[in-house]
Scaffold this motif. Structure first.
Motif, PDB file in Angstrom:
ATOM      1  N   ALA A 152      17.229  18.397  32.300  1.00  6.65           N
ATOM      2  CA  ALA A 152      15.779  17.793  31.659  1.00  6.65           C
ATOM      3  C   ALA A 152      14.967  18.786  30.838  1.00  6.65           C
ATOM      4  N   ALA A 153      14.590  19.824  32.385  1.00 11.80           N
ATOM      5  CA  ALA A 153      14.158  20.320  31.299  1.00 11.80           C
ATOM      6  C   ALA A 153      14.833  21.826  30.394  1.00 11.80           C
ATOM      7  N   LEU A 154      16.072  22.420  30.453  1.00 11.48           N
ATOM      8  CA  LEU A 154      16.811  22.331  29.959  1.00 11.48           C
ATOM      9  C   LEU A 154      17.543  22.261  28.637  1.00 11.48           C
ATOM     10  N   THR A 155      17.404  20.992  28.569  1.00 13.27           N
ATOM     11  CA  THR A 155      17.620  20.720  27.214  1.00 13.27           C
ATOM     12  C   THR A 155      16.034  20.478  26.239  1.00 13.27           C
ATOM     13  N   ALA A 156      15.580  19.730  26.429  1.00 15.69           N
ATOM     14  CA  ALA A 156      14.212  19.960  25.634  1.00 15.69           C
ATOM     15  C   ALA A 156      14.298  21.600  25.441  1.00 15.69           C
ATOM     16  N   TYR A 157      14.185  22.876  26.354  1.00 11.50           N
ATOM     17  CA  TYR A 157      14.072  23.941  26.125  1.00 11.50           C
ATOM     18  C   TYR A 157      14.871  24.609  25.216  1.00 11.50           C
ATOM     19  N   ASN A 158      16.116  24.316  25.122  1.00 10.82           N
ATOM     20  CA  ASN A 158      16.887  24.302  24.154  1.00 10.82           C
ATOM     21  C   ASN A 158      17.117  23.755  23.001  1.00 10.82           C
ATOM     22  N   TYR A 265      16.317  16.930  16.404  1.00 16.62           N
ATOM     23  CA  TYR A 265      17.183  17.414  18.487  1.00 16.62           C
ATOM     24  C   TYR A 265      17.627  15.855  18.732  1.00 16.62           C
ATOM     25  N   VAL A 266      18.901  15.367  18.329  1.00 18.63           N
ATOM     26  CA  VAL A 266      19.340  14.695  18.884  1.00 18.63           C
ATOM     27  C   VAL A 266      20.241  14.523  20.582  1.00 18.63           C
ATOM     28  N   GLY A 292      22.590  18.434  17.481  1.00 16.77           N
ATOM     29  CA  GLY A 292      22.910  17.216  19.003  1.00 16.77           C
ATOM     30  C   GLY A 292      22.690  18.766  20.123  1.00 16.77           C
ATOM     31  N   ILE A 293      22.388  18.014  21.092  1.00 14.85           N
ATOM     32  CA  ILE A 293      21.614  18.832  21.926  1.00 14.85           C
ATOM     33  C   ILE A 293      22.717  18.938  23.611  1.00 14.85           C
ATOM     34  N   LEU A 294      23.691  19.184  23.933  1.00 12.54           N
ATOM     35  CA  LEU A 294      24.455  19.131  25.215  1.00 12.54           C
ATOM     36  C   LEU A 294      23.942  20.871  26.629  1.00 12.54           C
ATOM     37  N   ILE A 295      22.797  19.527  26.767  1.00 12.03           N
ATOM     38  CA  ILE A 295      21.913  21.055  27.730  1.00 12.03           C
ATOM     39  C   ILE A 295      21.902  22.132  27.394  1.00 12.03           C
ATOM     40  N   GLY A 296      21.913  23.248  28.173  1.00 12.57           N
ATOM     41  CA  GLY A 296      22.308  24.931  27.670  1.00 12.57           C
ATOM     42  C   GLY A 296      22.972  24.989  28.549  1.00 12.57           C
TER      43      GLY A 296
END
Length: 351
Positions: A152-158, A265-266, A292-296
């Motif tokens: 959750a946090a790393l996806t938002a940060y990325n 950011y999808v 597209g965001i795949l975590i980080g």
């Protein structure tokens, strides 16, 4: 502390007919460490939508597989392999969502290594990880709080700090809903000096978003054309960033909400619907960056921890409810209900 020989872990059988309701606890041998591995006692794990999708077999490519679920954990180093020099017993760590994603963009190989799918997950008392996949947790966090970080946090940060259009003070951010990623995006945006617009179907959830620093609140049940309200708030300019967790049912409105040259950011596919035929013309007309965001990566995770430690008062994780390890099915049911705000945590081992 002596190295344990047995570990209790959750297990989803192949051919399950009732999804997460088929979760069972089994006892397995703790594997012998490889030279570069670290044995971690898992203290806490948090759930995300992907866990529910995999358990219920509507996550592509995993039908018919036996699964050890869960990808997000925080725990304590118990033992290290002979080649490990950067960790010692007693260190408090998280494992990255994909142990193979160390830096740079994701690849097919790093995504195949993601925990809780093809690779066994973290709903287990003890698990070995490659030493390079671990990240020190913020010093002021509990294990429960730290378990919210890997996805959750790393996806938002990325999303907000990735390439192309990183967030800066004075930006405006639109977050959809009050789930784990959206709440972390709200907190990280406020920490960065941005103005946040939050949406939800619940006024009670919006009150929580307001307490966390959201300046503008939109109940999308009362305001179904919420993109028009976003434009009104921004004087018809649009927001700099949209954290898009809805998918097909919200994408069109998100693009209408972003400023020219802004970023969408999808992240999620929580809603359904047909994409309007003019969506590509709309993306072009807004000159929008749709990513597209795949975590980080591990490198991004470390950067995020530094940001959190520098802003402890604004980055306390929002935990909706904590379940005991034996209450795994109830934890998944609570996730499925979508009544939560922030994260759902399972206490795997006693601190």
């Amino acid at each position: 502390m002596s190295t344990p020989q047995k570990s209790r872990q959750y297990f989803l059988p192949a051919g399950r007919k009732e999804g997460y309701k088929n979760l069972t606890i089994t006892e397995v041998e703790v594997p012998k460490l490889k030279a570069n591995e670290v044995l971690v006692k898992v203290h806490a794990a948090s759930l995300q939508y992907r866990d529910l999708a995999i358990a219920n077999e509507f996550y592509g490519g995993l039908d018919g597989r036996e699964i050890v679920p869960g990808s997000d954990m925080a725990g304590e180093v118990i033992a290290v392999g002979p080649d490990v020099t950067d960790w010692k017993a007693g260190d408090r760590v998280c494992a990255n969502f994909s142990p193979a994603h160390l830096h740079g963009d994701p690849t097919a190989a790093t995504m195949a290594a993601a925990l809780g799918a093809v690779a066994p997950g973290v709903l287990t008392e003890y698990r070995a990880f490659p030493s390079e996949s671990l990240v020190r947790i913020p010093a002021h966090f509990s294990y429960q709080q730290a378990s919210t970080l890997p996805c959750a946090a790393l996806t938002a940060y990325n999303a907000l700090n990735g390439r192309g259009n990183p967030i800066k003070a004075g930006d405006t951010v639109l977050v959809l809903g009050t789930g784990g990623v959206s709440i972390w995006a709200l907190q990280l945006a406020v920490t960065s000096g941005a103005t946040v617009i939050a949406t939800s179907s619940s006024d009670e959830k919006l009150k929580i978003a307001e307490k966390l620093g959201a300046k503008h609140l939109i109940n999308y049940r009362n305001t179904p054309n919420w993109e028009e309200e976003v434009l009104k708030i921004t004087n018809d300019v649009g927001v700099d960033h949209v954290v898009e967790v809805g998918g097909q049912g919200t994408m069109h409105k998100s693009i209408k909400s972003v400023r020219m040259g802004g970023g969408v950011y999808v992240i999620g596919v929580l809603t359904h619907g047909d994409l309007p035929q003019d969506i590509f013309r709309l993306v072009l007309g807004r000159a929008a960056e749709v990513r597209g965001i795949l975590i980080g990566s591990v490198a991004q995770f470390k950067d995020m921890v530094r940001l959190i430690e520098a802003n402890p008062e604004k980055t306390t994780p929002v935990i909706d409810k904590v379940f005991a390890f034996e209450e795994g099915i109830a934890a998944f049911a609570h996730l499925e209900s979508q009544k939560h705000v922030g994260k759902i945590v399972i206490q795997v081992s006693k601190d």
